[in-house]
Design an enzyme around this catalytic site. Structure first.
Site, PDB file in Angstrom:
ATOM      1  N   LYS A 131       4.995   9.300   8.826  1.00 49.44           N
ATOM      2  CA  LYS A 131       4.795   8.822  10.182  1.00 49.44           C
ATOM      3  C   LYS A 131       5.859   9.323  11.157  1.00 49.44           C
ATOM      4  CE  LYS A 131       2.218   4.813   8.500  1.00 49.44           C
ATOM      5  NZ  LYS A 131       0.863   5.245   8.863  1.00 49.44           N
ATOM      6  N   ASP A 153       9.423   2.594  -0.388  1.00 50.04           N
ATOM      7  CA  ASP A 153       8.389   3.274   0.393  1.00 50.04           C
ATOM      8  C   ASP A 153       8.623   2.947   1.862  1.00 50.04           C
ATOM      9  OD1 ASP A 153       6.172   4.135   1.737  1.00 50.04           O
ATOM     10  OD2 ASP A 153       4.713   3.231   0.371  1.00 50.04           O
ATOM     11  N   TYR A 206       0.850  -1.191   0.000  1.00 50.09           N
ATOM     12  CA  TYR A 206       0.000   0.000   0.000  1.00 50.09           C
ATOM     13  C   TYR A 206       0.886   1.241   0.000  1.00 50.09           C
ATOM     14  CZ  TYR A 206      -3.442   3.452   1.531  1.00 50.09           C
ATOM     15  OH  TYR A 206      -4.253   4.564   1.625  1.00 50.09           O
TER      16      TYR A 206
END
Length: 460
Positions: free
Chosen positions: A282, A254, A154
């Protein structure tokens, strides 16, 4: 050892959360601002959180939960860390947004480049912005249109990334790597520019590269997958990833989830990866909305205003977010033993979960890297779930029952079978013992039933 979290199921009041959820559904799609928060795959009422401290959340009804979400990863040092709170408060007295450059974004960029080894970094406001910007950059730098992603990886909700191959890598030459949209609103034309292969299948990747490598601008991947549950790359797959460069495509890691979580140099450093571009989110923002992408100078210099690839953002480099990121990364650097402690705690958690499930006759396979962990409710012959296809075999109904058992005992696990949980530096022996006590009781309640329902989802 007895802890404050009892193994007995005690009814917790939910009236305030239920009332807030009803109000939210009237004004927000599904009552939440990100899908998995709605508890759709586990049932029940999502808890509306009023406050967080250390390893704990407190909901609107005053119930305290031991938290394993950590805001889906950013809170590696625990919630409401004084150093972060004080840094944001200090920045706040000078303003909330400038729309112009400031010193903090320079300081954080210097810190990120030093820790990760990239030459240049550009800040944005989310992980989705980071990945979509990196892909545009790859297309601009290579002059090619196609990108390749892996099933179960994702990368945010940009149109070109919300695609997956319905049956994995197709073997007929005309459709090698073909994908279809996995969300309404994504035009098929976008999907056709995204090829898909199976994560942890080096042969499939090599076959696709041999056939279509010359068309690829980039291959984007999660070094350790988190949104299909934790999937750990094999050495053979990592080697195949590096062969991407032989075809003139850029390799994009990623690390929105794994960056600064698995080491100060993320999964890239832990696994010995050599990507051309890296995306972060994050932890890099310490809990505030921040994303970033960076890489080699010759590639990053294609980004406007230095080069022709346009990317901009009103709140990019926001002073409050930069302050939170600086405080978080500095705290990580100042605690050299943190990653070893996180690893040890999570290893004990994994072992305890497997033992508890086995004792109750519940089939469970636990995947773990560092402080990331997923307990898949299925029996795997060699004990490891390696691919998206493997993960999809998990018994999601059994997981939902176990999740509710944990929640009733005061442990807030990720409300999806296909998510990682995150351990923080605020978790200690008390929290570990309480978690395993709750898990033992929840597995006993589950009793090994095979409820046989499967569903994959993504996003926090």
């Amino acid at each position: 050892m007895k802890t404050e979290l009892s193994s007995a199921v005690l009814p917790a009041p939910t009236a305030q959360s239920e009332a807030l959820f009803a109000r939210a559904r009237a004004v927000t799609p599904g009552g939440v601002n990100s899908p998995v928060r709605a508890f759709r795959s586990v049932g029940g009422t999502p808890r509306f959180i009023a406050s967080a401290q250390g390893a704990y959340l407190t909901d609107a009804d005053g119930t305290r939960y031991l938290d394993y979400i950590g805001s889906w990863g950013p809170m590696i040092l625990g919630h409401n860390l004084p150093a972060v709170r004080e840094a944001v408060a200090d920045a706040l007295q000078f303003g909330t947004s400038f729309g112009a450059p400031g010193e903090r974004e320079v300081l954080l960029a210097e810190q990120v480049t030093r820790l990760t080894g990239v030459d240049r970094v550009r800040f944005v406001s989310s992980g989705t912005e980071a990945t979509m910007s990196a892909l545009r950059l790859a297309r601009g730098a290579t002059g090619r249109k196609f990108i390749l992603k892996f099933r179960g990886n994702y990368h945010g909700h940009a149109d070109g990334l919300l695609v997956e191959a319905g049956s994995g890598l197709m073997t007929n030459e005309g459709h090698l790597g073909a994908a279809a949209p996995s969300s309404a609103g994504v035009p098929e034309e976008y999907a056709r520019l995204t090829l898909v292969s199976e994560y942890n299948d080096p042969q499939a990747l090599d076959a696709l590269l041999a056939e279509r490598g010359h068309e690829l601008a980039a291959v984007i991947f999660e070094p350790v997958v988190g949104n299909a549950g934790v999937l750990v790359p094999t050495p053979e797959f990592l080697a195949a990833l590096h062969r991407v460069k032989e075809h003139g495509a850029l390799l994009i890691a990623d690390e929105v989830m794994t960056g600064f979580r698995l080491s100060l140099n993320g999964a890239t450093g832990l696994l010995g990866l050599q990507p051309d571009l890296i995306c972060w989110g994050k932890i890099i923002g310490g809990g505030l909305p921040v994303g970033a992408y960076g890489g080699r100078a010759d590639v990053m210099d294609f980004v406007s205003p230095q080069g022709p690839v346009y990317q901009a953002g009103t709140l990019s480099g926001n002073p409050l977010a930069m302050a939170a990121g600086l405080a978080t990364l500095t705290a990580l650097e100042n605690d050299p033993g943190l990653y070893a402690r996180l690893d040890a705690y999570t290893a004990q958690l994994a072992s305890g979960l497997k033992e508890a499930a086995q004792a109750a006759g519940v089939p469970v396979s636990v995947n773990r890297v560092g402080s990331m962990l997923t307990a898949f409710h299925q029996d795997v012959p060699d004990g490891h779930v390696r691919t998206y296809t493997d993960a999809a075999r998990s018994d999601t109904a059994a997981f939902a029952r176990w999740f509710q058992g944990m929640l009733a005992r005061g442990v807030y696990w990720a409300p999806s079978q296909f998510e990682s949980i995150f351990v923080s530096g605020a978790h200690g022996d008390t929290e570990l013992n309480a978690t395993l006590e709750a898990a033992q009781a929840a597995y006993r309640d589950l009793g090994g039933r095979d409820l046989g329902t499967h569903e994959l989802g993504a996003g926090a």
